[in-house]
Design an enzyme around this catalytic site. Structure first.
Site, mmCIF file in Angstrom:
data_model
loop_
_atom_site.group_PDB
_atom_site.id
_atom_site.type_symbol
_atom_site.label_atom_id
_atom_site.label_comp_id
_atom_site.label_asym_id
_atom_site.label_seq_id
_atom_site.Cartn_x
_atom_site.Cartn_y
_atom_site.Cartn_z
ATOM 1 C CB SER A 84 42.030 38.962 33.139
ATOM 2 O OG SER A 84 42.704 37.992 33.909
ATOM 3 C CG HIS A 89 46.387 42.369 52.888
ATOM 4 N ND1 HIS A 89 45.186 41.720 52.724
ATOM 5 C CD2 HIS A 89 47.342 41.505 52.461
ATOM 6 C CE1 HIS A 89 45.401 40.509 52.231
ATOM 7 N NE2 HIS A 89 46.699 40.352 52.069
ATOM 8 C CG ASN A 117 38.938 38.837 36.509
ATOM 9 O OD1 ASN A 117 37.808 38.806 36.990
ATOM 10 N ND2 ASN A 117 39.174 38.674 35.222
ATOM 11 C CG HIS A 131 47.858 19.937 44.734
ATOM 12 N ND1 HIS A 131 47.117 20.859 44.026
ATOM 13 C CD2 HIS A 131 49.143 20.111 44.344
ATOM 14 C CE1 HIS A 131 47.914 21.553 43.240
ATOM 15 N NE2 HIS A 131 49.146 21.125 43.410
ATOM 16 N NE ARG A 187 34.421 37.113 37.531
ATOM 17 C CZ ARG A 187 35.251 36.982 38.560
ATOM 18 N NH1 ARG A 187 36.449 37.576 38.518
ATOM 19 N NH2 ARG A 187 34.914 36.273 39.615
ATOM 20 C CG HIS A 209 45.209 37.374 39.411
ATOM 21 N ND1 HIS A 209 44.186 37.353 40.352
ATOM 22 C CD2 HIS A 209 44.634 37.106 38.215
ATOM 23 C CE1 HIS A 209 43.058 37.070 39.744
ATOM 24 N NE2 HIS A 209 43.285 36.907 38.464
ATOM 25 C CG HIS A 259 54.705 35.713 35.741
ATOM 26 N ND1 HIS A 259 54.626 34.980 36.912
ATOM 27 C CD2 HIS A 259 53.603 35.390 35.005
ATOM 28 C CE1 HIS A 259 53.532 34.230 36.886
ATOM 29 N NE2 HIS A 259 52.890 34.469 35.748
#
Length: 305
Positions: free
Chosen positions: A92, A141, A108, A171, A110, A106, A96
């Site tokens: 992972s 992309h 990851n 939110h 697994r 980011h 920054h």
């Protein structure tokens, strides 16, 4: 194929990515923290801080074993009385940068295996620019599309949509960034998410995704590391980091599951930036680069050609 082979690849992937990031940053060096998990296994957390490009970045490897947690039993429709144990391994990464023109990234990858033989792969990679750069989004992309297309023509459109839906700050009604790909429960020889591919074929795809990280991000680091920026742009970066924190702590499944199941807190929260700000009811000037970035944080945008 045994889990040791997959574990070996993930360890070498961590080594290779750390080497590439250090070479590109120029001054930052990864510090390693070895740890053990309470249920069995452990990992290697590697953190880079105060480099020439990266303010903070982490590349984590883990292999954890133990009894399946009650919450995971519910997700997987396992009986409370079934004596299932698991092995989970993966890498992972979150980066920054100092410069607001270099994006957050980011990744990851697994692998999860149950004692009854059930197994699957998961992962993803997404880009979170502080200022959306259309050329960067297209480069990112198109690189992912080429990687996916080598393994199955349906992978990129399916996993791109999955990323749009997953990396969404509900939110705020905005995507975390320009998306990427996200996939989970790629089970061998299953007609579902893995499109019927064998375990070896799915592992080859996961390898491809993992090995795409270094060439993608070192290119973006090199392209923007020396671009000038203002104090106002730095403050905007802190606000965008705040949105990143909101997603990771409120919506990210891995972060929530890790904290709720007594995972290693320092490694789980490695993804958070060193500094983030929140300003009450901040609204950028209409037509500004900041406003244009907010306008482009939408699902379903087609960045690949």
């Amino acid at each position: 194929m045994k889990v040791e082979e997959i574990e070996g690849f993930f360890k070498s992937l961590q080594d290779n990515i750390c080497r590439s990031i250090e070479e590109t940053d120029g001054t930052g060096k990864f510090k390693e923290d070895l740890w053990e998990h309470h249920s069995g296994g452990g990992g290697r957390t590697r953190l880079i801080q105060h480099g020439s490009v990266l303010e903070k970045g982490g590349v984590n490897f883990s292999k954890v074993q133990g009894e399946v947690h009650p919450r995971l039993r519910q997700q997987m429709n396992l009986s409370e009385n079934d004596d299932f144990h698991f092995t989970a391994t993966g890498v992972s990464i979150v980066m920054h940068p100092y410069n607001p023109h270099v994006p957050i990234i980011h990744m990851n990858v697994r692998y999860f295996e149950l004692s009854n033989g059930t197994c699957w792969f998961g992962g993803g990679i997404d880009l979170t620019p502080h200022y959306i750069n259309e050329a960067d989004a297209a480069f990112f992309h198109n690189y992912l599309k080429r990687s996916c297309d080598k393994h199955h023509i349906d992978f990129y459109p399916k996993f791109k949509t999955w990323a749009d839906d997953y990396f969404f700050i509900q939110h705020r009604n905005e995507t975390r960034g320009v998306g990427g790909i996200f996939f989970d429960y790629l089970k061998p020889d299953d007609a579902g998410n893995g499109n019927g591919l064998s375990k070896e074929a799915l592992f080859a795809f996961v390898k491809e995704v993992g090995e795409s990280f270094a060439p993608i991000y070192t290119t973006l680091m090199q392209n923007h590391r020396d671009e000038p920026f203002t104090e106002e742009q730095k403050q905007w970066q802190f606000l965008r980091r705040g949105r990143y924190v909101e997603f990771n702590l409120v919506w990210d499944r891995g972060t929530k599951f890790g904290l709720e199941t007594n995972g290693r807190t320092e490694s789980i929260l490695m993804s958070l930036p060193p500094q983030a700000n929140w300003e009450y009811n901040f609204e950028p000037e209409p037509g500004s680069p900041e406003a244009k970035t907010l306008e482009a944080l939408k699902k379903g945008l087609n960045w690949a050609s």
